[in-house]
Enzyme design. Structure first.
Site, short mmCIF file in Angstrom:
data_model
loop_
_atom_site.label_atom_id
_atom_site.label_comp_id
_atom_site.label_asym_id
_atom_site.label_seq_id
_atom_site.Cartn_x
_atom_site.Cartn_y
_atom_site.Cartn_z
N CYS A 169 -12.44 -0.04 15.93
CA CYS A 169 -12.64 -2.43 16.40
C CYS A 169 -10.89 -2.21 16.58
CB CYS A 169 -12.59 -2.43 14.94
SG CYS A 169 -11.65 -2.51 13.80
N CYS A 187 -17.08 2.58 8.68
CA CYS A 187 -16.16 1.73 8.71
C CYS A 187 -17.13 0.32 8.87
CB CYS A 187 -14.81 2.40 9.73
SG CYS A 187 -14.11 0.51 9.50
N LYS A 238 2.77 -3.12 3.88
CA LYS A 238 2.34 -1.56 4.76
C LYS A 238 4.53 -1.80 5.23
CE LYS A 238 -2.14 -0.89 6.77
NZ LYS A 238 -2.21 -0.61 7.72
N CYS A 281 -8.74 6.30 14.21
CA CYS A 281 -9.61 6.63 13.21
C CYS A 281 -10.60 6.72 12.51
CB CYS A 281 -9.45 4.74 13.06
SG CYS A 281 -10.92 4.23 14.23
N ARG A 322 0.97 -1.46 -0.21
CA ARG A 322 -0.18 0.29 0.57
C ARG A 322 0.86 0.85 0.00
NH1 ARG A 322 -5.62 -1.51 3.52
NH2 ARG A 322 -5.51 -3.22 2.57
N LYS A 360 -2.19 -7.94 3.20
CA LYS A 360 -1.48 -6.57 2.74
C LYS A 360 -1.00 -6.40 3.45
CE LYS A 360 -3.98 -4.18 7.10
NZ LYS A 360 -4.74 -3.38 7.54
N CYS A 418 -5.80 0.92 12.57
CA CYS A 418 -5.21 1.64 11.48
C CYS A 418 -4.58 2.68 12.80
CB CYS A 418 -6.60 2.52 11.02
SG CYS A 418 -7.54 1.18 9.65
#
Length: 1410
Positions: A1308, A1269, A1044, A1263, A977, A1042, A1312
């Site tokens: 959650c 979301c 990063k 976040c 990403r 993902k 993030c």
């Protein structure tokens, strides 16, 4: 206020309809909403509204009204008492210390009861309710709201209704013949005679009959409460010489004073004279009537005249007076002396609360002040409130009324018109100078322009005062009207009652006046309370409305929605209620401007999408049919007939198919599988169960809970329920309506399902709520469903199955035990299944079948029947930088209405290094306005994120991003990403190098598919597919999860390099040159609550590489993860788990094998912080940089912080760049010396240079979470600033305002905002509930650990308050909060990710009890 909730409870339990006003009662009824008994119909009436008509319209067997009594309320009630008095109505009115207002009602109602204590209020509320219900007459019950804090002994809930409905007591007092006990005869109270018979007063028969009814109800009440209820209570000596009547609250009645008896009336109407006389013994010489009326305007007080009338003809003197507060026995003796001395003036006993010499200024409710701020923002120099509360100090209370405001506006407009006439007369004066004449002429032309008229007015006044015009009458008149030169935006602002009662408030005069005045009416009834509002009083884009109202020449009315129940209502609740009302069409957005008619424009504008869509569908349908029948009637008939043939044919086919199914399933019992699922786990189990049932020959249907009605469920024979658990033991989203209906049926005690056979499998996490008091949340929906189905008559055929995420195989462990029981109960356990079970579709299948990320996205974009894309496509759009979302604030309401969720999309831009040009900033700003929700966000990946983009705007938005020379490819999805980089403002050359490196790495790892350009930019493939896509790095399956990458430049770790899968730590030579990078791998934040196979991990440094080697090192690390990552379980698919499974050394060896060389040993480096460096900095190249604080990265305009407008203005003149940071802030970068002052001026103008915040706030991050979301379990971005407001008070009290404490919050556990590296963190578990973590390293070097698994705001403050105070006192020099919490023994350090769960819950005395 003990009395208010006590009376509210009786009103709630006894009434069929309950009308209420004032926040005190709103809060009381909110707390009663969970009563097991079915409550009354609640009707909320705003303060100041005409409640009388509402009460009359809501007639029932018993209608109760509860409110705090005010003059306005009483006056409006009086107008309707003629109608109310003959209805079964109880008016429960609370007073503070003055009966002046409520006693006005006494003569107009059959019964008037006064309570002195909270217990009296409770008991008399019962008495009044029974009296009104039996006699079908109105009862006024007045009680004192405050001061008495004695606990009330309440009657049990289940006894109230039987008491009210029971028949009249047959042993009621015998009827009176109207003959009173004579003064000279036997006294009914004291039982003595003076031997002299005198004919006393004769009672009115109606009054006597009403009194008899009161006594009967009082006897019944005594039997229930076992406490005396007397209409008139007498205390004191038998042969008193002075009788003192005390109407009001006073403790002096219990005093023993020689020769004095005290009478305290509880019933003030009816009050037969005989009853008053019976309390005055023959020995009495004086009667003193003291009443608690501080604002009584007539000569005689209310009860005084009744007593005078009753004892007339006797030798008893009657005196009146005021009963004050804090009465003492010496004061009574002084009063008696005055009476004996023959004084005749109105007496006063005790202290009468004085009226202040200065009128108190009304306070505008804090929520309603928001609209005032908007108006001040729109019209900064010319906004004026004609009924401003500030005028009360000089004009009195009347200043806030609309009538006063209208008169004030009329006077101002007349004065301005006079000024205009005087200016025009002055223009005819030949003696004026050319300059003055020019100024006057210009002013006439721009007199309606706010800023220009003000400026020209100042210049005109200055000229007139300088020149010699002392003898010119016109000039003097203009100067006397100088305040009228500026054009003003005049507003009358009202709330609550005004929005209901235009006629009653005088605003109808404003509309009829044709004056140029604007009226803002604020409706405060929350959408969720809409059914409690009066349906007869239904009230008929805010900025656009306000601007148009100001522009219109004539009266303008703006109806504004601001739903809140009390001052304590959180702003978040107000926002959610507003969104619900607008989305549902309850509060339609529209504008009507008659001035547009004259211009040939449409005067009516409908802005409400909900109504517009319904209207459009209806008109489309009507137009289609109308055009068809009108254009070709014969063709229309043919179409209809053909349509009938088609339908008949379809019915035949359907009947045949049904017959075939019936034949094939004759021996198979039907099975219905119902599921409720949020995350999809319960849905997957249900679908697997249904497939297995079909394989066993069962005729199986599957649906969600909410897709099946109770009526349909009655006809089912075998039903299996599968449900997961949400939040604090709540049912999942698609099962909540079912559970509501289930609860209602269970309360009614019905036997709905005598033929239903059922079994339930419930899924939950026994450790999600670890505290003993929270244990009942575990699998609560399944357990409640099981118990209530049994209560409703259903038969359980297989025991309740419980799936626990803490078991070895998670919920599958319990499922394997439960499923065979179901097959046995259905008689199919011996059936041999030979068919292979279909493999579940996973993300890996979707990626492989996508045609290199194409899927059916293009086709889905063309589908206008839904605002969503196909579920498989929503997995693929992530690779394109797009997430499908819906507005969760209104999700439940839309589901209740039977419409799909309010789908929209989030777009995330790929912008390596977080650097953009001013032109790109302007493009992003425009995209947010034209395609999004008008705001955009700086993310924790240092890029732009847009929310609220609906499907038809997706493609245009993507094309606009492309035109800005940016893209969104690989901003999300199972690929590398956005690569983030330290902002390092002072090291210009170094930043340029690492920025280029980040772009190079990003480009090298970018997916090579052409799908992005095909779908979004309309760049088609070569005909015949001559050119095929190929992914050299990712392959057709892409990565398991993902990936990063971050590039950090010591000593600043502002990118949290150890939170990333791959981190490059810049190693700088002695002369500031970039030598290369230490390589860190295996960082990651994502966790699943309660699943100990998941954990956060901080990256591990494995060596050093040169700048040139960097992108190839990244590639090989990605390749090893691609080939060795877990593709079976996405929760364990990140690189961190691959490394821990393979071992760090083994993983490194695999990377080096692909590289063909060994990484060099890691080189020394030092980090000292992971926050941004705020304020001004000068780079090595002489250019300037300003790091501004943007709370949680949200770029928007709000009162006092117009950052979006300010940054747009700045981008138009800025010659440098903008740098977005991973902490969600913004650097105005590369400002040349020549531009510096301009930039500073703009920053100052929009308050963007304000850094006067606490160190805690500057170091915070959150976040997005709710409402967009889909993974959020609790609030984050919208709540963290509110929490910090409260924690800041503790921090500042401890002297730590300027000390940085890194606090982060996520909605959650996916992490993030990188919460697991913060010193203090809160991770959402359910609305209002968070896991609390402590002990993270200040510069991101150490993971924190769970300190408390579930805390709410009060618990957070209770924990942090003493902890922060202790930190301030005990910390060592330079010791950070996270380090101190470990040293102080609150929490154990986390040495590696796999040990994250070890010793969680605190240490020693601070350990959370298990």
């Amino acid at each position: 206020m003990v009395a208010v909730p006590a009376v509210a409870r009786i009103g709630y339990l006894s009434s069929d309809v309950l009308v209420y006003s004032s926040p005190a009662f709103s809060e009381a009824y909110a707390s009663l909403a969970g009563f097991p008994s079915q409550g009354p119909k609640l009707v909320s009436v705003p303060q100041g509204a005409d409640v009388g008509s509402t009460i009359v319209r809501n007639a029932s067997n018993l209608t109760s009204f509860t409110a705090i009594a005010t003059s306005q309320l009483v006056n409006r009630l009086i107008l309707h008492l003629a109608d109310i008095s003959s209805q079964s109505v109880v008016l429960h009115l609370a007073v503070e210390n003055d009966l002046s207002d409520v006693l006005l009602l006494r003569s107009a109602v059959p019964f008037f009861i006064l309570s002195q204590t909270s217990q009296d209020a409770h008991d008399n509320a019962l008495l009044a309710s029974r009296l009104a219900r039996l006699e079908k007459k109105a009862v006024v019950h007045v009680f004192y709201a405050s001061q008495d804090t004695t606990p009330v002994d309440p009657v049990a809930d289940d006894k109230v209704l039987p008491f009210l409905l029971s028949k009249k007591n047959p042993h009621s007092p015998s009827p009176t013949n109207g003959q009173a006990t004579p003064l000279g005869g036997v006294n009914g109270v004291n039982g003595h005679a003076n031997g002299e018979a005198t004919i006393g007063p004769i009672d009115d028969p109606t009054s006597a009959q009403l009194f008899k009814a009161y006594e009967a109800a009082a006897l019944d009440t005594v039997a229930l409460v076992r406490r005396p209820r007397r209409a008139l209570a007498s205390r004191g000596v038998a042969e008193a010489q002075t009788v003192v009547f005390l109407v009001g609250r006073s403790d002096i009645a219990t005093a023993e004073i020689d020769g004095v008896s005290f009478v305290t009336p509880s019933l003030l109407s009816p009050l037969p004279p005989s009853k008053l006389v019976s309390l005055v013994p023959a020995s009495a010489k004086n009667v003193i009537v003291l009443e608690q009326v501080y604002r009584w305007s007539t000569k005689w007080t209310p009860l005084y005249l009744d007593v005078v009338s009753a004892v007339q003809g006797s030798n008893v003197g009657v005196h009146d007076g005021i009963l004050g507060e804090n009465v003492s026995q010496p004061q009574v003796l002084q009063l008696l002396q005055k009476v004996e001395a023959g004084e005749s003036s109105r007496f006063q006993l005790g202290v009468v609360p004085g009226t202040s010499s200065t009128t108190s200024i009304p306070v505008v409710p804090k929520h309603e002040a928001a609209y005032t701020k908007i108006l001040q923002h729109l019209f900064p120099d010319r906004f004026e409130v004609a009924n401003s509360p500030d005028l009360v100090a000089t004009q009195g209370d009347i200043a806030t009324t609309p009538e006063f405001a209208l008169g004030r506006v009329r006077g101002q407009l007349e004065a301005r018109q006079q000024l205009i006439s005087s200016v025009q007369d002055l223009l005819q004066d030949p003696s004026l100078s050319v300059e003055l004449h020019s100024l006057l002429g210009k002013w006439v032309l721009v007199k309606d322009d706010g800023s220009k008229s003000r400026q020209l007015g100042k210049e005109i006044v200055s000229q007139l005062e300088q020149d010699s015009f002392s003898d010119n009458f016109t000039v003097q008149q203009v100067l006397s009207l100088r305040d009228r030169f500026p054009a003003v935006s005049r507003w009358i602002i009202g709330s609550d009652a005004w929005s209901y009662d235009l006629g009653a408030s005088g605003l109808h005069h404003a509309i009829a006046s044709q004056l140029d005045v604007n009226i803002l009416i604020i409706d405060t009834l929350p959408y969720s309370s809409r059914n409690s509002g009066d349906p007869h009083r239904r009230k008929q884009d805010v900025l656009q409305s306000l601007v148009e109202a100001d522009r219109f020449k004539g009266p303008s009315v703006v109806l504004a929605y601001l739903p809140y129940s009390s001052e304590a209502s959180p702003a978040l609740e107000v926002l959610k209620e507003t969104k619900l009302a607008v989305d549902a069409g309850y509060w339609p957005l529209y504008r009507w401007d008659p001035s547009k008619d004259a211009k040939g424009q449409e005067p009516f504008s409908l802005d409400s999408d909900a109504i517009k869509n319904d209207l459009r569908q209806f008109l489309d349908r009507q137009n289609h049919l109308s055009q068809l029948t009108r254009s070709t009637p014969a063709l229309a008939a043919e179409v209809v007939s053909n349509l009938g043939d088609t339908i008949r044919e379809a019915r035949k086919k359907r009947a045949q198919a049904s017959y075939n199914d019936l034949v094939s399933a004759l021996d198979a019992p039907p099975l219905l599988v119902l599921y409720a699922s949020d995350g999809g786990a319960a849905e997957k189990k249900s679908k697997r169960l249904a497939n297995r049932a079909k394989a066993r020959g069962l005729s199986t249907t599957i649906a969600t809970f909410d897709a099946f009605t109770f009526e349909a469920l009655k006809d089912e024979e075998h039903v299996v329920f599968v449900t997961s658990t949400a939040g604090q033991g709540e049912p999942p989203q698609n099962g909540r309506n079912f559970f509501k209906a289930l609860n209602a049926a269970a309360l009614r005690g019905e036997t709905l399902f005598p033929n239903l056979k059922y079994s339930i499998y419930a899924m939950g996490d026994s450790h999600y709520w670890p505290r003993p008091e929270d244990a009942h949340y575990y699998n609560k929906p399944g357990k409640e469903l099981d118990a209530k189905l049994e209560r409703l008559g259903a038969e359980r055929v297989a025991d309740l199955g419980l799936g626990d995420d803490q078991d070895a195989d998670g919920s599958e462990t319990g499922y394997k035990i439960w499923e065979p029981k179901v097959w046995k109960a259905l008689g199919v356990d011996s059936v041999e299944v030979t068919e292979a079970e279909p493999e579940p579709i996973t993300n890996e299948h979707i990626k492989a079948a996508s045609g290199y990320l194409r899927g059916t996205i293009a086709e889905g974009l063309e589908d206008t029947s839904t605002g969503a894309l196909a579920p498989s496509d929503t997995q693929l759009t992530k690779f394109h930088g797009i997430y499908q979302q819906d507005d969760r604030d209104i999700r439940d309401e839309r589901q209740a209405q039977g419409v799909e969720p309010a789908y929209s999309f989030m777009i995330r831009v790929r912008m390596p290094g977080g650097v953009c040009t001013p032109q790109q900033w302007l493009e992003m700003d425009q995209i947010s306005d034209e395609h999004g929700n008008g705001t955009f966000k700086i993310t924790t990946r240092a890029t732009f994120q847009f929310h609220g983009i609906i499907k038809r705007h997706l493609k245009p938005a993507m094309q606009d991003i492309n035109r800005a020379l940016l893209d969104t490819l690989a901003a999300c999805g199972d690929v590398n990403r956005n690569v983030i980089t330290s902002s390092i403002p002072s090291l210009s050359t170094l930043h340029a190098q690492v920025y280029e490196f980040s772009k190079e790495v990003s480009a090298h790892l970018l997916p090579r598919t052409t799908a992005y350009h095909e779908i979004w930019l309309d760049k088609k493939l070569i005909a015949g597919d001559a050119l095929k896509d190929f992914e050299p790095i990712y392959g057709e399956f892409y990565l398991p999860r993902k990936f990063k990458i971050a590039v950090a430049v010591p000593p600043t770790n502002d990118v949290d390099v150890f939170a990333n899968d791959l981190g490059f730590i810049a190693i700088v030579g002695p002369n500031g040159e970039l030598k290369g990078f230490n390589v860190s791998i295996g960082g990651g934040m994502g966790v699943t609550h309660g699943n100990k196979k998941t954990y956060p991990r901080a990256g591990s440094v494995i060596g050093f590489c040169t700048v040139e080697q960097g992108k190839y090192v990244a590639e090989k690390i990605v390749l090893v993860q691609r080939d060795h990552g877990n593709r079976v379980d996405r929760k364990n698919a990140r690189l961190k788990y691959t490394i821990d499974r393979m071992g760090l050394d083994n993983y490194k060896a695999e990377v080096e094998k692909l590289l063909g060389y060994t990484l060099q040993p890691a080189r020394p480096y030092t980090f000292d912080r992971n926050i941004d460096d705020f304020g001004w900095h000068t780079g090595q190249d002489g250019r300037h940089h300003f790091m501004m604080f943007v709370e949680n990265g949200r770029i928007q305009d709000e009162p006092g912080r117009d950052f979006k407008s300010g940054l747009k203005e700045l981008a138009r003149v800025h010659q440098g760049t903008f740098r977005l940071t991973a902490n969600q802030h913004l650097m105005i970068s590369d400002v040349p010396e020549s531009e510096l002052q301009t930039v500073k001026d703009i920053l100052r103008k929009y308050k963007m240079d304000n850094l006067d915040f606490s160190g805690l706030r500057l170091s915070s991050s959150a976040c997005v979470a709710f409402p967009t979301c889909g993974l959020a379990m609790a609030e984050s971005e919208r709540y963290l600033p509110i929490l910090i407001d409260k924690v800041e008070k503790v921090v500042e009290g401890a002297g730590l305002r300027h000390d940085s404490i890194v606090m982060r919050m996520t909605g959650c556990p996916n992490g993030c905002a990188r919460p697991y590296l913060a010193e203090v963190a809160f991770v959402g578990k359910a609305p209002g509930s968070y896991a609390m973590l402590l002990g993270g390293g200040y510069y991101g070097q150490r993971l924190n650990k769970i300190y408390r698994e579930s805390v709410t705001e009060p618990e957070i403050l209770a924990i942090l308050t003493p902890m922060i105070k202790r930190y301030a006192l005990e910390r060592k020099e330079g010791e950070r909060f996270g380090d101190w919490t470990i040293r102080a023994g609150y929490i154990a350090p986390t040495t590696e990710g796999r040990l994250w769960y070890d010793r969680l819950g605190g240490e020693g005395e601070w350990r959370e009890s298990a």
